[in-house]
Design a protein around this motif. Structure first.
Motif, PDB file in Angstrom:
ATOM      1  N   GLN A  75       0.835  -1.203   0.000  1.00 49.49           N
ATOM      2  CA  GLN A  75       0.000   0.000   0.000  1.00 49.49           C
ATOM      3  C   GLN A  75       0.868   1.250   0.000  1.00 49.49           C
ATOM      4  OE1 GLN A  75      -3.045  -0.133   3.048  1.00 49.49           O
ATOM      5  NE2 GLN A  75      -3.261  -2.336   2.843  1.00 49.49           N
ATOM      6  N   ASP A  76       1.878   1.282   0.855  1.00 51.47           N
ATOM      7  CA  ASP A  76       2.798   2.417   0.909  1.00 51.47           C
ATOM      8  C   ASP A  76       3.936   2.097   1.870  1.00 51.47           C
ATOM      9  OD1 ASP A  76       1.881   3.068   3.624  1.00 51.47           O
ATOM     10  OD2 ASP A  76       0.090   3.840   2.653  1.00 51.47           O
ATOM     11  N   GLU A  89      -0.178  -5.588   1.627  1.00 50.94           N
ATOM     12  CA  GLU A  89      -1.596  -5.943   1.666  1.00 50.94           C
ATOM     13  C   GLU A  89      -1.825  -7.122   2.593  1.00 50.94           C
ATOM     14  OE1 GLU A  89      -2.791  -6.604  -2.366  1.00 50.94           O
ATOM     15  OE2 GLU A  89      -3.392  -4.513  -2.650  1.00 50.94           O
TER      16      GLU A  89
END
Length: 361
Positions: A75-76, A89
């Motif tokens: 995601q980041d 994730e």
């Protein structure tokens, strides 16, 4: 992410830096001033800080890119003053894959350390001593020391460090993942107690690490235990048959009375034992404001209502709930209404699971 500054998207992965880095920069600058250093030393120290967190960022990219090989996106990556966090994730459940993903981060720091060591040899810095305090005054040797520390720290066999995940992956070759997590978490908490005791008498920083590891190990154990238990639970196990419904032939006035009586924001509308739809509190209030109290409730039924089949796994139910804004989810089998799932009764079940996790041998 909230409270974080977006700084780029290398390799398609968003990278953020947390606002508390400002405090770290201020503190580092103040420490230099206290030591009587000038502008050059302050700039040099901040540049070293940037290189240090470049190494941390590469560490997190090691995890992210390894996970990508198994179809798992990141995601980041968020950089904090205490380190970096790559939000995958999910962690792979296959032990071989988890071992690779967990080891990829420290492996990056090993490669960086080797490159720095070779540079030190090439540049003739024969007086290498990584036991001194890291100051940033000698970029190569200090960065080498930092990367060695990162490798050793992350290989501690305790959650949430990479070593804890590597230990869990190795144990999972011989036992179920939930049991492996429990064993790895117990090992981590024993180490944490050792850190805490040692920190009480010798080094307060070890006390902080011990508390961090102890809490992280417990949280990982509860999370995996709950995830495993959700694989054995379906929608029919969490639905409730105790709910208020209203007939398809009812009026807006009757729906209003029932909503006020039960303080509900949605009502289930039925046609015999068939599910007809949902009516929202907002649509009922609007009809009342327009003077349509005797209007048939059928005219207010919501379209595109999310429903579940009885045998849908709880994990899939939760994933679906994160994408919807309903408060009531009907459970339907062959067109017949078997029960409903609400956010409140689902949250209660999840809290019960957290309070009493079960490990399947």
């Amino acid at each position: 992410m909230k409270w974080s500054l977006y700084i780029g998207k290398p390799a398609g992965i968003k990278v953020f830096i947390h606002w508390t880095f400002i405090l770290l920069v201020i503190w580092l600058s103040w420490m230099h001033l206290q030591l009587g250093h000038g502008l050059f030393e302050i700039i040099t120290g901040l540049f070293f800080l940037a290189l240090l967190f470049a190494c941390v960022t590469l560490h997190e990219f090691g995890h992210a890119l390894a996970a990508r090989q198994y179809g798992i996106d990141t995601q980041d990556i968020n950089l904090l003053p205490i380190g970096g966090v790559a939000r995958l994730e999910r962690m792979p459940e296959d032990p071989r894959q988890e071992l690779v993903v967990a080891a990829a981060g420290p492996a990056v720091n090993v490669v960086i350390a080797i490159v720095l060591f070779l540079l030190i040899i090439v540049t003739g810095q024969s007086q290498l001593d990584i036991s001194h305090h890291v100051t940033g005054s000698n970029f190569l040797s200090d960065l080498l020391a930092i990367n060695i520390i990162l490798v050793l720290f992350n290989l501690i066999p305790a959650f949430p460090m990479d070593g804890g995940r590597m230990l869990r992956a190795l144990l999972a070759f011989k036992m179920k993942r939930a049991k492996a997590t429990q064993v790895a978490a117990s090992v981590g908490q024993l180490l944490a107690i050792g850190f805490i005791l040692f920190g009480l008498f010798y080094n307060p920083f070890l006390l902080f690490i011990g508390v961090f590891v102890f809490l992280g190990a417990g949280a990982e154990s509860r999370q995996v235990s709950m995830a495993e238990s959700m694989k054995l639970i379906s929608a029919k196990d969490v639905m409730t048959g105790n709910f208020q419904s209203i007939s398809l032939s009812a009026t807006v006035a009757q729906a209003t009375s029932l909503m006020l009586e039960n303080q509900s924001s949605e009502l289930v509308v039925t046609n015999g034992d068939q599910f007809a739809g949902l009516v929202s509190y907002r649509s009922v209030i609007q009809a009342l404001q327009e003077g349509k109290s005797e209007q048939p409730i059928i005219d207010l039924i919501q379209e595109d209502v999310k429903s579940f089949e009885p045998n849908l796994l709880l994990a899939d139910v939760i994933d679906a709930l994160q994408l919807e804004d309903q408060t009531i989810y009907p459970v339907i089998e062959n067109g017949k209404l078997r029960g409903i799932i609400t956010n409140s009764n689902l949250n209660k079940i999840l809290l019960d699971k957290q309070a009493a996790p079960q490990i399947q041998d």
